[in-house]
Motif scaffolding. Structure first.
Motif, short mmCIF file in Angstrom:
data_model
loop_
_atom_site.label_atom_id
_atom_site.label_comp_id
_atom_site.label_asym_id
_atom_site.label_seq_id
_atom_site.Cartn_x
_atom_site.Cartn_y
_atom_site.Cartn_z
N VAL A 178 22.11 -9.33 22.60
CA VAL A 178 22.84 -10.20 23.99
C VAL A 178 21.08 -10.83 23.76
N THR A 179 20.17 -9.69 24.98
CA THR A 179 18.30 -10.55 24.61
C THR A 179 18.75 -11.40 23.80
N THR A 180 18.15 -10.73 22.19
CA THR A 180 18.27 -10.69 20.70
C THR A 180 17.93 -12.40 20.41
N ALA A 181 19.78 -12.82 20.90
CA ALA A 181 20.52 -13.43 20.68
C ALA A 181 20.03 -14.86 21.27
N SER A 182 20.00 -14.78 22.95
CA SER A 182 20.65 -15.30 24.23
C SER A 182 18.88 -16.71 23.79
N GLY A 183 19.48 -17.88 24.00
CA GLY A 183 18.77 -19.03 24.21
C GLY A 183 17.28 -19.45 25.34
N GLU A 184 17.02 -19.71 25.59
CA GLU A 184 15.85 -20.25 26.82
C GLU A 184 17.04 -19.66 28.52
N ASP A 185 18.76 -20.39 28.16
CA ASP A 185 18.80 -20.08 29.45
C ASP A 185 20.04 -18.73 29.44
N GLY A 186 19.46 -17.85 28.46
CA GLY A 186 20.22 -16.59 28.59
C GLY A 186 21.34 -16.12 28.35
N TRP A 187 22.18 -17.57 27.90
CA TRP A 187 23.49 -17.79 27.14
C TRP A 187 23.25 -17.19 25.68
N ALA A 188 24.42 -16.29 24.48
CA ALA A 188 24.05 -15.97 23.43
C ALA A 188 25.41 -16.39 23.22
N VAL A 189 25.25 -16.53 22.05
CA VAL A 189 26.28 -16.75 21.11
C VAL A 189 27.35 -15.79 20.59
N LEU A 190 28.44 -15.46 21.06
CA LEU A 190 29.08 -13.88 20.79
C LEU A 190 29.07 -13.33 19.55
N SER A 191 29.32 -14.75 18.99
CA SER A 191 29.68 -13.52 17.34
C SER A 191 28.68 -13.68 16.52
N THR A 192 27.47 -13.91 16.59
CA THR A 192 25.90 -13.80 17.16
C THR A 192 25.70 -12.53 17.57
N VAL A 193 26.31 -12.22 18.25
CA VAL A 193 25.66 -10.54 18.73
C VAL A 193 26.78 -10.06 18.54
N GLY A 194 27.63 -10.10 17.76
CA GLY A 194 28.73 -9.23 16.64
C GLY A 194 27.95 -8.89 15.37
N GLN A 195 27.36 -9.62 14.66
CA GLN A 195 26.74 -9.50 13.98
C GLN A 195 24.92 -8.76 13.88
N LEU A 196 24.47 -8.88 15.32
CA LEU A 196 23.12 -7.47 15.56
C LEU A 196 23.78 -6.40 15.75
N MET A 197 25.33 -5.97 16.59
CA MET A 197 25.71 -5.43 16.45
C MET A 197 25.58 -4.60 15.42
N ARG A 198 26.36 -5.61 14.16
CA ARG A 198 26.44 -3.81 12.92
C ARG A 198 25.65 -4.10 11.82
N LYS A 199 24.57 -5.08 11.86
CA LYS A 199 22.87 -4.28 11.56
C LYS A 199 22.38 -2.99 12.11
N GLN A 200 22.53 -3.01 13.55
CA GLN A 200 22.58 -1.77 13.88
C GLN A 200 23.10 -0.64 13.64
N GLN A 201 24.72 -1.05 13.93
CA GLN A 201 25.48 0.42 13.36
C GLN A 201 26.51 -0.34 13.00
N PRO A 202 26.51 -0.04 11.99
CA PRO A 202 27.75 -0.89 10.42
C PRO A 202 28.80 -0.02 11.19
N ASP A 203 29.41 0.85 12.02
CA ASP A 203 30.37 0.85 11.91
C ASP A 203 31.19 0.42 13.45
N PHE A 204 30.00 0.16 13.97
CA PHE A 204 30.98 -0.99 15.14
C PHE A 204 31.68 -1.67 15.01
N ASP A 205 32.41 -1.28 15.71
CA ASP A 205 33.37 -1.94 16.06
C ASP A 205 34.84 -2.10 17.21
N SER A 206 35.24 -3.23 17.77
CA SER A 206 35.65 -2.94 19.13
C SER A 206 37.07 -2.56 19.29
#
Length: 244
Positions: A178-206
């Motif tokens: 969330v921190t990596t994907a967020s803009g100056e206002d602190g908000w991040a697009v959730l789909s981007t957060v999901g993509q970043l999680m997958r890159k760190q953990q390929p088996d990440f799945d809600s």
């Protein structure tokens, strides 16, 4: 991002995947593109694979016969690997779906990814970390449901907030993403957060925590604020100590 017209090759290791799960796997694969090749490998003279004969016929999967010529040597794995490389060299496929819980396919997954082709892995919880991490995305079979089972309850009950917060790997990964994907206002697009999680953990799945959607999982932690936008889906930011 996967496109509907992306051609996919689905290669199944019959020795390591229960036939009852293949329908759910193919439904999941349909999210990533169009299946052009479907093959399942095994020694069809073996009694333990008898259930696969019906499943292969029902889902129009080509059975690939490989006799177990030497005890203790997995000739099936070798046959799957050789075919995968032959298919890769055609340059036709945007992605490969390797359905197995066997670590023998770790190098195959890595080699396919070296060419820029996406690898989707599917297997049981016992699948070694080496193979899971060699894939772009890895999905556990137990979180998948058969298409006809829409009315059934989730495969597992949602994990409650307290347990989610105690999952240090999950919380740290979400906060970082969330921190990596967020803009100056602190908000991040959730789909981007999901993509970043997958890159760190390929088996990440809600669904691993019993939640059908990422927004539900993130919200259940009560560590983030999730908002639905009229256009562009969900956005998320870290909840401050004062709750804002």
């Amino acid at each position: 991002m996967a496109q509907p017209n992306d051609l996919l090759a689905v290669l199944v290791d019959a020795d390591n995947v229960p036939p009852a799960k293949i329908g759910a796997v193919l439904t999941e694969v349909a999210r990533f593109g169009t299946t052009s090749v479907k093959r399942v490998y095994g020694d069809w003279t073996a009694q333990n694979l008898s259930g696969w004969k019906k499943a292969a016929s029902e889902h129009v999967i080509q059975p690939m016969q490989q006799f177990a010529n030497t005890k203790g040597k997995n000739a099936t794995d070798s046959a799957l690997i050789i075919d995968a490389m032959d298919l890769l060299y055609t340059g036709r496929f945007h992605g490969f779906c390797i359905v197995s819980s066997d670590s023998d396919f770790t190098r195959l997954a890595s080699r396919i990814r070296e060419t820029g082709v996406t690898v989707y892995g599917f297997g049981e919880r016992k699948t070694p970390e080496s193979f899971r991490n060699a894939c772009d995305q890895f999905t556990y079979l137990d979180v998948l449901e058969e298409p006809a089972a829409e009315s059934k309850p989730p495969a597992s009950a949602p994990v409650v907030t307290a347990k989610l917060r105690s999952d240090a790997k999950l919380v740290a990964g979400l906060r970082t993403s969330v921190t990596t994907a967020s803009g100056e206002d602190g908000w991040a697009v959730l789909s981007t957060v999901g993509q970043l999680m997958r890159k760190q953990q390929p088996d990440f799945d809600s669904r691993n925590w019993g939640y059908a959607k990422l927004s539900e999982l993130v919200g259940a932690t009560e560590l983030f604020i999730v908002e639905t936008r009229p256009v562009g889906g969900h956005r998320v930011r870290v909840k401050q100590k004062n709750g804002d």
